[in-house]
Write a protein that holds these residues in place. Structure first.
Motif, PDB file in Angstrom:
ATOM      1  N   LYS A   5     -57.619  60.609 -22.624  1.00 52.67           N
ATOM      2  CA  LYS A   5     -57.453  61.524 -22.381  1.00 52.67           C
ATOM      3  C   LYS A   5     -56.461  61.979 -21.032  1.00 52.67           C
ATOM      4  O   LYS A   5     -55.406  62.751 -20.806  1.00 52.67           O
ATOM      5  CB  LYS A   5     -58.632  62.372 -20.880  1.00 52.67           C
ATOM      6  N   LEU A   8     -52.960  61.679 -22.934  1.00 47.69           N
ATOM      7  CA  LEU A   8     -52.501  62.982 -22.513  1.00 47.69           C
ATOM      8  C   LEU A   8     -51.975  63.544 -21.307  1.00 47.69           C
ATOM      9  O   LEU A   8     -50.858  64.000 -21.962  1.00 47.69           O
ATOM     10  CB  LEU A   8     -53.560  63.404 -23.109  1.00 47.69           C
ATOM     11  N   ARG A   9     -52.872  63.351 -20.691  1.00 49.25           N
ATOM     12  CA  ARG A   9     -51.950  64.058 -18.936  1.00 49.25           C
ATOM     13  C   ARG A   9     -50.776  63.677 -18.577  1.00 49.25           C
ATOM     14  O   ARG A   9     -50.102  64.163 -18.335  1.00 49.25           O
ATOM     15  CB  ARG A   9     -52.969  64.102 -18.621  1.00 49.25           C
ATOM     16  N   TYR A  11     -48.565  62.055 -20.840  1.00 48.01           N
ATOM     17  CA  TYR A  11     -47.911  62.348 -21.746  1.00 48.01           C
ATOM     18  C   TYR A  11     -46.871  64.112 -21.361  1.00 48.01           C
ATOM     19  O   TYR A  11     -46.047  64.137 -20.935  1.00 48.01           O
ATOM     20  CB  TYR A  11     -47.805  62.248 -22.875  1.00 48.01           C
ATOM     21  N   LYS A  12     -48.411  64.640 -20.718  1.00 46.70           N
ATOM     22  CA  LYS A  12     -47.741  66.064 -20.702  1.00 46.70           C
ATOM     23  C   LYS A  12     -46.847  66.678 -18.944  1.00 46.70           C
ATOM     24  O   LYS A  12     -46.653  66.759 -19.237  1.00 46.70           O
ATOM     25  CB  LYS A  12     -49.102  67.304 -20.365  1.00 46.70           C
ATOM     26  N   GLU A  13     -47.490  65.529 -18.602  1.00 47.55           N
ATOM     27  CA  GLU A  13     -46.710  66.198 -16.817  1.00 47.55           C
ATOM     28  C   GLU A  13     -45.345  64.671 -16.491  1.00 47.55           C
ATOM     29  O   GLU A  13     -44.492  65.446 -15.811  1.00 47.55           O
ATOM     30  CB  GLU A  13     -47.676  65.172 -15.888  1.00 47.55           C
ATOM     31  N   GLU A  14     -45.257  64.211 -17.956  1.00 49.67           N
ATOM     32  CA  GLU A  14     -43.906  63.653 -17.988  1.00 49.67           C
ATOM     33  C   GLU A  14     -42.503  65.233 -18.071  1.00 49.67           C
ATOM     34  O   GLU A  14     -42.609  65.479 -18.904  1.00 49.67           O
ATOM     35  CB  GLU A  14     -43.601  62.680 -19.224  1.00 49.67           C
ATOM     36  N   LYS A  15     -41.372  64.729 -17.140  1.00 52.87           N
ATOM     37  CA  LYS A  15     -40.221  65.475 -16.903  1.00 52.87           C
ATOM     38  C   LYS A  15     -39.561  64.681 -18.707  1.00 52.87           C
ATOM     39  O   LYS A  15     -38.953  63.536 -17.933  1.00 52.87           O
ATOM     40  CB  LYS A  15     -39.496  65.275 -16.152  1.00 52.87           C
ATOM     41  N   ASN A  38     -34.087  64.481 -23.710  1.00 54.21           N
ATOM     42  CA  ASN A  38     -34.903  63.909 -23.161  1.00 54.21           C
ATOM     43  C   ASN A  38     -34.315  62.420 -24.281  1.00 54.21           C
ATOM     44  O   ASN A  38     -34.877  62.174 -25.165  1.00 54.21           O
ATOM     45  CB  ASN A  38     -35.820  63.696 -23.828  1.00 54.21           C
ATOM     46  N   THR A  41     -37.196  59.701 -25.793  1.00 58.22           N
ATOM     47  CA  THR A  41     -37.546  60.426 -27.136  1.00 58.22           C
ATOM     48  C   THR A  41     -36.858  60.370 -28.144  1.00 58.22           C
ATOM     49  O   THR A  41     -36.696  60.868 -29.467  1.00 58.22           O
ATOM     50  CB  THR A  41     -38.470  61.931 -27.669  1.00 58.22           C
TER      51      THR A  41
END
Length: 112
Positions: A5, A8-9, A11-15, A38, A41
Motif C-alpha cells: 500500500k 502504491l501510494r 507511486y500515485k503521489e510521484e509527479k 515523464n 517511464t
C-alpha cells in the motif's frame, strides 16, 4: 500488505518529470533524441515498441533490428523544470531543449 500500500501510494503521489532523453547505438554511434512528459517511464515505452517492431521512427527501428537490444542504451539528458508552466509552455520548452540536444549530439530527432 502495508508495504504494498505504501509503494502504491508513493507511486500515485510521484509527479511526472518532463525531460529530454537519448537512445544511443553503441555499434554505430548513432544517437536518437526525444522529449517526454515523464523520463522515469519513457525507456520502457521505447523498448516495448522497438521489441514489437512498431516504433514510429523508422531509422531507430531499423538500427534496432540490425544490431539488437544489447547495442542500445537509454540516457536522460536533461530534466525540465515545468513548475508553473501550462501544457503548451511545457511542450514548447521540451521541443526547444530537444532541438538543442539534437544539434549538440548531431542526433536524429525522434519526433520527425
Amino acid at each position: 500488505m502495508n508495504s504494498r500500500k505504501a509503494l502504491l501510494r508513493a507511486y500515485k503521489e510521484e509527479k511526472p518529470q518532463p525531460g529530454v532523453y537519448a537512445v544511443r547505438c553503441g555499434r554505430t554511434g548513432q544517437a536518437f533524441v526525444g522529449g517526454t512528459e515523464n523520463v522515469a517511464t519513457r525507456q520502457s515505452g521505447v523498448w516495448f515498441s522497438l521489441k514489437l517492431g512498431s516504433h514510429p521512427n523508422a531509422r531507430l527501428q531499423g538500427a534496432w533490428n540490425a544490431h539488437g537490444e544489447t547495442a542500445f542504451a537509454f540516457e536522460v539528458l536533461e530534466t525540465i523544470d515545468a513548475e508553473g508552466l501550462e501544457p503548451k509552455g511545457r511542450a514548447l520548452r521540451l521541443a526547444d531543449r530537444r532541438k538543442h540536444w539534437c544539434e549538440t549530439l548531431n542526433a536524429v530527432d525522434l519526433v520527425r
